[in-house]
Design a protein around this motif. Structure first.
Motif, PDB file in Angstrom:
ATOM      1  N   ALA A   8       0.781  -1.153   0.041  1.00 33.34           N
ATOM      2  CA  ALA A   8       0.132  -0.065  -0.155  1.00 33.34           C
ATOM      3  C   ALA A   8       0.832   1.139  -0.071  1.00 33.34           C
ATOM      4  O   ALA A   8       0.688   2.356  -0.761  1.00 33.34           O
ATOM      5  N   GLU A   9       1.887   1.061   0.691  1.00 36.97           N
ATOM      6  CA  GLU A   9       2.784   2.321   0.674  1.00 36.97           C
ATOM      7  C   GLU A   9       3.483   2.669  -0.496  1.00 36.97           C
ATOM      8  O   GLU A   9       3.432   3.762  -0.879  1.00 36.97           O
ATOM      9  N   THR A 147      -4.710  18.279   2.229  1.00 36.68           N
ATOM     10  CA  THR A 147      -5.576  17.415   2.903  1.00 36.68           C
ATOM     11  C   THR A 147      -6.438  16.438   2.102  1.00 36.68           C
ATOM     12  O   THR A 147      -6.707  15.241   2.452  1.00 36.68           O
ATOM     13  N   VAL A 148      -6.779  16.823   1.003  1.00 33.20           N
ATOM     14  CA  VAL A 148      -7.654  15.961  -0.083  1.00 33.20           C
ATOM     15  C   VAL A 148      -6.546  14.789  -0.371  1.00 33.20           C
ATOM     16  O   VAL A 148      -7.190  13.503   0.082  1.00 33.20           O
ATOM     17  N   GLU A 149      -5.363  14.783  -0.618  1.00 37.94           N
ATOM     18  CA  GLU A 149      -4.399  13.718  -0.550  1.00 37.94           C
ATOM     19  C   GLU A 149      -4.156  12.966   0.664  1.00 37.94           C
ATOM     20  O   GLU A 149      -4.311  11.586   0.463  1.00 37.94           O
ATOM     21  N   VAL A 152      -7.498  10.892   0.607  1.00 44.61           N
ATOM     22  CA  VAL A 152      -7.602   9.783  -0.046  1.00 44.61           C
ATOM     23  C   VAL A 152      -6.447   8.751   0.223  1.00 44.61           C
ATOM     24  O   VAL A 152      -6.966   7.345   0.265  1.00 44.61           O
ATOM     25  N   ALA A 153      -5.411   9.022   0.844  1.00 46.38           N
ATOM     26  CA  ALA A 153      -4.370   7.817   1.445  1.00 46.38           C
ATOM     27  C   ALA A 153      -4.876   7.232   2.562  1.00 46.38           C
ATOM     28  O   ALA A 153      -4.900   5.932   2.735  1.00 46.38           O
ATOM     29  N   LYS A 154      -5.608   8.025   3.206  1.00 45.85           N
ATOM     30  CA  LYS A 154      -6.125   7.333   4.606  1.00 45.85           C
ATOM     31  C   LYS A 154      -7.308   6.535   4.085  1.00 45.85           C
ATOM     32  O   LYS A 154      -7.402   5.402   4.558  1.00 45.85           O
ATOM     33  N   CYS A 159      -9.496   1.162   4.189  1.00 41.78           N
ATOM     34  CA  CYS A 159     -10.317   0.203   3.093  1.00 41.78           C
ATOM     35  C   CYS A 159      -9.507  -0.961   2.765  1.00 41.78           C
ATOM     36  O   CYS A 159     -10.211  -2.226   2.928  1.00 41.78           O
ATOM     37  N   SER A 160      -8.206  -1.020   2.547  1.00 44.11           N
ATOM     38  CA  SER A 160      -7.496  -1.926   2.438  1.00 44.11           C
ATOM     39  C   SER A 160      -7.434  -2.757   3.692  1.00 44.11           C
ATOM     40  O   SER A 160      -7.482  -4.318   3.662  1.00 44.11           O
ATOM     41  N   ARG A 161      -7.327  -2.348   4.811  1.00 51.07           N
ATOM     42  CA  ARG A 161      -7.291  -2.887   6.024  1.00 51.07           C
ATOM     43  C   ARG A 161      -8.491  -3.675   6.139  1.00 51.07           C
ATOM     44  O   ARG A 161      -8.672  -4.828   6.746  1.00 51.07           O
ATOM     45  N   TYR A 162      -9.608  -3.194   5.979  1.00 54.71           N
ATOM     46  CA  TYR A 162     -10.949  -3.743   6.301  1.00 54.71           C
ATOM     47  C   TYR A 162     -11.090  -5.024   5.433  1.00 54.71           C
ATOM     48  O   TYR A 162     -11.618  -5.991   5.652  1.00 54.71           O
ATOM     49  N   LEU A 163     -10.588  -4.736   3.969  1.00 57.71           N
ATOM     50  CA  LEU A 163     -10.679  -6.034   2.968  1.00 57.71           C
ATOM     51  C   LEU A 163      -9.802  -7.031   3.473  1.00 57.71           C
ATOM     52  O   LEU A 163     -10.132  -8.043   3.276  1.00 57.71           O
ATOM     53  N   ALA A 164      -8.613  -6.780   4.094  1.00 63.32           N
ATOM     54  CA  ALA A 164      -7.550  -7.730   4.623  1.00 63.32           C
ATOM     55  C   ALA A 164      -8.183  -8.371   5.510  1.00 63.32           C
ATOM     56  O   ALA A 164      -8.150  -9.651   5.510  1.00 63.32           O
ATOM     57  N   GLU A 165      -9.127  -7.734   6.436  1.00 64.08           N
ATOM     58  CA  GLU A 165      -9.541  -8.315   7.602  1.00 64.08           C
ATOM     59  C   GLU A 165     -10.697  -9.566   7.138  1.00 64.08           C
ATOM     60  O   GLU A 165     -10.731 -10.552   7.508  1.00 64.08           O
ATOM     61  N   LEU A 166     -11.327  -9.217   6.313  1.00 67.58           N
ATOM     62  CA  LEU A 166     -12.299  -9.531   5.482  1.00 67.58           C
ATOM     63  C   LEU A 166     -11.907 -10.958   4.986  1.00 67.58           C
ATOM     64  O   LEU A 166     -12.362 -12.052   4.998  1.00 67.58           O
TER      65      LEU A 166
END
Length: 186
Positions: A8-9, A147-149, A152-154, A159-166
């Protein structure tokens, strides 16, 4: 305890380079989709194995996806309408399965975005779903481009963490002990 995803980074850091690499292969309309799919495939691969050279892995994945996209488009143009009646049953089932998988991934993505704060969710969706430029989003919602950037990164990270947990919850224990421990830290 959570471990940051190096994929992700790396994606956030080299996204524009990935887009340039893909732009030489596919049209402008397909670049963003292919780059995002490359991130998803790389992230899923990271959950299953260690990826030593993340940037190289993502560039190769993005290029392969772009080449596959072009090959699929060429095959569609070369196939006659009469041949469509004779598709093997396996291909029809496979296509249906992929369609269901795609819809499930979309539902999971929607649920992941529902976990975001209102500001982050709005900015994230304007960028990732509607494809707006950061400058335009900043003007629309009254935030700085920085702030927008960050939003988006956050959003991407959460979302990536949520999907990884799922994924972790739905994956049978076919992963090795070390990989399972690495995922549980994320």
């Amino acid at each position: 305890m959570t471990t940051k995803s190096t994929v992700a980074e790396t994606f956030l850091k080299y996204r524009s380079k990935l887009m340039r690499a893909v732009s030489s292969i596919v049209g402008a309309d397909d670049i963003e989709d292919i780059v995002q799919e490359a991130f998803i495939k790389s992230y899923e691969a990271e959950l299953k194995q260690e990826i030593r050279y993340e940037r190289t892995y993502m560039v190769k994945t993005a290029r392969n996806l772009a080449l596959n996209h072009i090959a699929k488009a060429e095959n569609k143009n070369n196939q006659s309408v009469d041949d469509m009646d004779f598709l093997p049953h396996e291909l029809v089932g496979y296509s249906l399965e992929k369609n269901v998988e795609s819809k499930e991934r979309f539902i999971h993505f929607c649920r992941a975005t529902d976990t975001l704060s209102a500001d982050v969710k709005r900015v994230f969706l304007l960028k990732k779903v509607y494809g707006m430029r950061q400058k335009d989003i900043a003007e629309l919602v009254g935030l700085s481009e920085s702030t927008v950037e960050k939003h988006v990164a956050k959003g991407l990270m959460l979302c990536s963490r949520y999907l990884a947990e799922l994924n972790k919850d739905n994956t049978p224990s076919r992963l090795s002990g070390n990989a399972t421990q690495d995922i549980s830290r994320s």
